[in-house]
Write a protein that holds these residues in place. Structure first.
Motif, PDB file in Angstrom:
ATOM      1  N   GLU A 184       0.890  -1.250   0.182  1.00 31.06           N
ATOM      2  CA  GLU A 184       0.057   0.011   0.097  1.00 31.06           C
ATOM      3  C   GLU A 184       0.748   1.253   0.105  1.00 31.06           C
ATOM      4  OE1 GLU A 184      -3.716  -2.247   2.684  1.00 31.06           O
ATOM      5  OE2 GLU A 184      -2.328  -0.648   3.504  1.00 31.06           O
ATOM      6  N   GLU A 185       1.729   1.364   0.779  1.00 32.55           N
ATOM      7  CA  GLU A 185       2.866   2.517   0.644  1.00 32.55           C
ATOM      8  C   GLU A 185       3.593   2.537  -0.731  1.00 32.55           C
ATOM      9  OE1 GLU A 185       6.817   4.069   3.248  1.00 32.55           O
ATOM     10  OE2 GLU A 185       5.738   2.219   3.773  1.00 32.55           O
ATOM     11  N   ALA A 186       3.867   1.500  -1.433  1.00 31.67           N
ATOM     12  CA  ALA A 186       4.667   1.500  -2.565  1.00 31.67           C
ATOM     13  C   ALA A 186       3.808   1.985  -3.534  1.00 31.67           C
ATOM     14  CB  ALA A 186       5.102  -0.088  -3.052  1.00 31.67           C
ATOM     15  N   ALA A 187       2.201   1.664  -3.541  1.00 35.84           N
ATOM     16  CA  ALA A 187       1.219   2.187  -4.418  1.00 35.84           C
ATOM     17  C   ALA A 187       1.010   3.663  -4.403  1.00 35.84           C
ATOM     18  CB  ALA A 187       0.137   1.328  -4.183  1.00 35.84           C
ATOM     19  N   GLY A 188       0.890   4.084  -3.053  1.00 31.77           N
ATOM     20  CA  GLY A 188       0.740   5.336  -2.976  1.00 31.77           C
ATOM     21  C   GLY A 188       1.757   6.415  -3.381  1.00 31.77           C
ATOM     22  N   LEU A 189       3.070   5.910  -3.133  1.00 30.78           N
ATOM     23  CA  LEU A 189       4.421   6.751  -3.600  1.00 30.78           C
ATOM     24  C   LEU A 189       4.458   6.670  -5.107  1.00 30.78           C
ATOM     25  CD1 LEU A 189       7.069   7.898  -2.941  1.00 30.78           C
ATOM     26  CD2 LEU A 189       7.979   5.684  -2.985  1.00 30.78           C
ATOM     27  N   SER A 190       4.114   5.644  -5.660  1.00 24.98           N
ATOM     28  CA  SER A 190       4.037   5.185  -7.167  1.00 24.98           C
ATOM     29  C   SER A 190       2.893   6.195  -7.836  1.00 24.98           C
ATOM     30  CB  SER A 190       3.845   4.111  -7.565  1.00 24.98           C
ATOM     31  OG  SER A 190       3.967   3.921  -8.937  1.00 24.98           O
TER      32      SER A 190
END
Length: 579
Positions: A184-190
């Motif tokens: 989820e953190e990776a998706a938001g950053l991307s």
């Protein structure tokens, strides 16, 4: 025989009676203390009798210079009327009570009233805290109900004021807000770095995960410089009397290195703004804040900037550098004069003397007076340099009415068109925005942008959620909250509001505004170009359709305001504003 005259009984003075009573009381207390000492002789810490009074002390000796309570509590305790006292606070009845009774309790202090006083102090402090919480929280909580005094609209105005904290309050819990997982953190950053918009057609079981990713995306901003051990936002704040010097104050090489890196970042960000790839960005200095906006934002045809607060000296410096500035928050005297002239001519045919003519006459009169003062000094054989306060240039500067606007909200200036490029060159080559002393000495201004740029650092705001107890009247009411803290830009506020409205049926928002930037939203909109042309100039900014409509508002003066509280219910918005 003469009978002996009976002698009158001996008179006793009140002081002798008091001494007899006190001796008896002392004798009884000494005998009682001896009994207690014999009973507790085996306890640790017991000591022998006091040499002066004969009493037995147990435990640690009391410090005669110690304070048992604060000065404020002692002052409030003395102001109370204790039992047996008059309104003046004197024990006037104790002497007569001692003469009429054998009990010695009248000489004891009314110690039972001290706990009552302390309890009263504590209850008053608790009441003040409750009132403070009620003044901050319940207003937003009450606004979530059906209020008759609020005006509801489909959207809320554009707010260009920087925020330091955004708090959402709702009756229903934020079930989707929790600890971020790795994916989820990776998706938001991307999503934030690529400018990807959310997808509404996702399965229900994945909606909470996407909401957490979007929340992480909504709290991000690009910042330069990034020094974690130095507070670089907000830059305008009270440092106090005792402050440590900056870590670069005595290192010229380090100052030059920071300035060189900042100039490259500022150049990259401004060029993206001119090319239409960045809708806006902020430059936060230690005294002033600059808002740069791209063409099309707010209905403006060209790239423009707002700077606040300003002074007479700074405006004169801009004029000397060829930077044309205007003060949109100051009413134009020319319009008022023209209206007044027309009105006077309509009522009378007599010639009317305008305010401009009066100002010219007054300036000529003052100039003659200043020249006369200088001539008189020279005739007396005195040097004009010995009297700097009589310098005509200084006197003229002090008589300028625009000085009254210095460092006030109305001192905001607007720079548009080619002057924006001149302002960029001036800020790039001048150190006027860098603090010379204090904790910020030698540190370049802070750049805040929603778009990436060279040297920018991606920063995420702090997010926390939970449940609060809010005082509503005489009762406490539970409320769920979601709080975001950090440098929050207008696009962040809009994205957060859209996110929460997709999951909560009703909520309220409390916005903590950065005071020096409040007047950015007070500038009236400009309708120089059509709505279609506005959107065409921002097509490369990769904005969502909702955010595009939000930034291109400008048809009405109500489309811009500094929002303090925002309420959402039944797909409608209502707000309270400062401007």
């Amino acid at each position: 025989m003469d009978q002996p005259v009976p002698s009158s009984p001996a008179w006793k003075k009140p002081s002798d009676v008091m001494k007899v009573r006190l001796k008896g009381k002392k004798r009884r207390s000494v005998s009682a203390s001896h009994h207690q000492a014999n009973a507790k002789a085996t306890l640790p810490g017991s000591q022998g009798p006091d040499a002066s009074t004969g009493e037995v002390r147990t435990g640690k000796r009391r410090n005669p210079f110690g304070h048992s309570s604060s000065a404020r509590e002692r002052k409030r305790a003395h102001s109370e009327i204790l039992p047996g006292e008059t309104e003046g606070g004197s024990h006037q009845n104790k002497l007569f009570d001692a003469l009429d009774t054998e009990a010695g309790e009248v000489f004891q202090e009314s110690s039972t009233s001290s706990p009552a006083i302390l309890n009263r102090i504590k209850s008053e402090s608790d009441t003040n805290l409750t009132r403070l919480a009620q003044s901050e929280e319940p207003k937003a909580a009450d606004d979530t109900g059906q209020s008759q005094s609020l005006t509801w609209k489909d959207s809320y105005p554009v707010d260009w004021c920087l925020k330091t904290r955004v708090r959402f309050l709702s009756d229903s819990p934020f079930t989707w807000c929790g600890t971020l997982k790795t994916n989820e953190e990776a998706a938001g950053l991307s999503w934030f770095t690529r400018g990807t918009h959310h997808d509404e057609t996702i399965p229900a079981d994945e909606k909470d995960a996407q909401s957490r990713s979007r929340l992480h995306q909504c709290g991000m901003v690009w910042v330069h410089p990034s020094l974690p051990w130095v507070k670089l936002y907000p830059r305008i704040h009270n440092e106090g009397k005792q402050t440590r010097p900056s870590f670069v104050a005595n290192d010229k090489d380090l100052q030059d290195s920071l300035l060189t890196s900042w100039c490259e970042s500022f150049r990259s960000l401004f060029h993206q703004l001119r090319a239409g790839h960045c809708p806006y960005f902020y430059l936060c200095g230690y005294q002033s804040t600059v808002l740069f906006r791209a063409a099309g934002v707010g209905g403006f045809k060209h790239v423009h900037a707002f700077l606040t607060p300003t002074t007479k000296g700074l405006r004169e410096l801009f004029k000397a550098e060829g930077i044309e500035v205007s003060m949109p928050l100051v009413p134009s005297q020319g319009d008022n004069n023209e209206n007044g002239i027309d009105q006077e001519h309509s009522n009378s045919h007599q010639p009317v003397k305008t305010e401009e003519d009066e100002d010219d006459d007054e300036e000529e009169f003052n100039q003659e007076g200043d020249d006369a003062a200088s001539s008189w000094l020279q005739s007396m054989g005195l040097d004009q340099q010995s009297f700097p306060t009589l310098d005509p240039r200084r006197v003229k500067f002090q008589r300028d009415e625009s000085i009254k606007l210095d460092n006030r909200p109305q001192s905001l200036v607007l720079i548009s068109g080619s002057s924006t490029q001149a302002l960029y060159n001036f800020l790039l080559n001048s150190d006027i925005m860098i603090a010379p002393t204090g904790t910020q000495a030698g540190i370049p201004p802070t750049l805040l942008s929603p778009a990436p740029f060279e040297g920018g650092t991606l920063t995420a705001s702090k997010v926390k959620s939970g449940k609060l107890q809010i005082a509503v009247g005489n009762s406490m009411q539970g409320c769920f909250h979601l709080e975001v803290t950090g440098p929050i830009l207008p696009s962040n506020v809009h994205a957060l509001t859209q996110l929460v409205s997709s999951s909560q049926e009703r909520f309220s928002v409390n916005l903590s505004n950065h005071s020096p930037t409040i007047m950015f939203s007070a500038v009236p909109p400009n309708n120089a170009i059509s709505l279609r042309d506005r959107k065409s100039k921002l097509v490369n900014c990769n904005l969502s359709p909702e955010l595009m409509d939000y930034f291109t508002k400008g048809e009405d003066t109500d489309d811009h305001a500094t929002i303090q509280e925002l309420v959402f219910a039944e797909e409608k918005y209502s707000w309270t504003s400062l401007t």
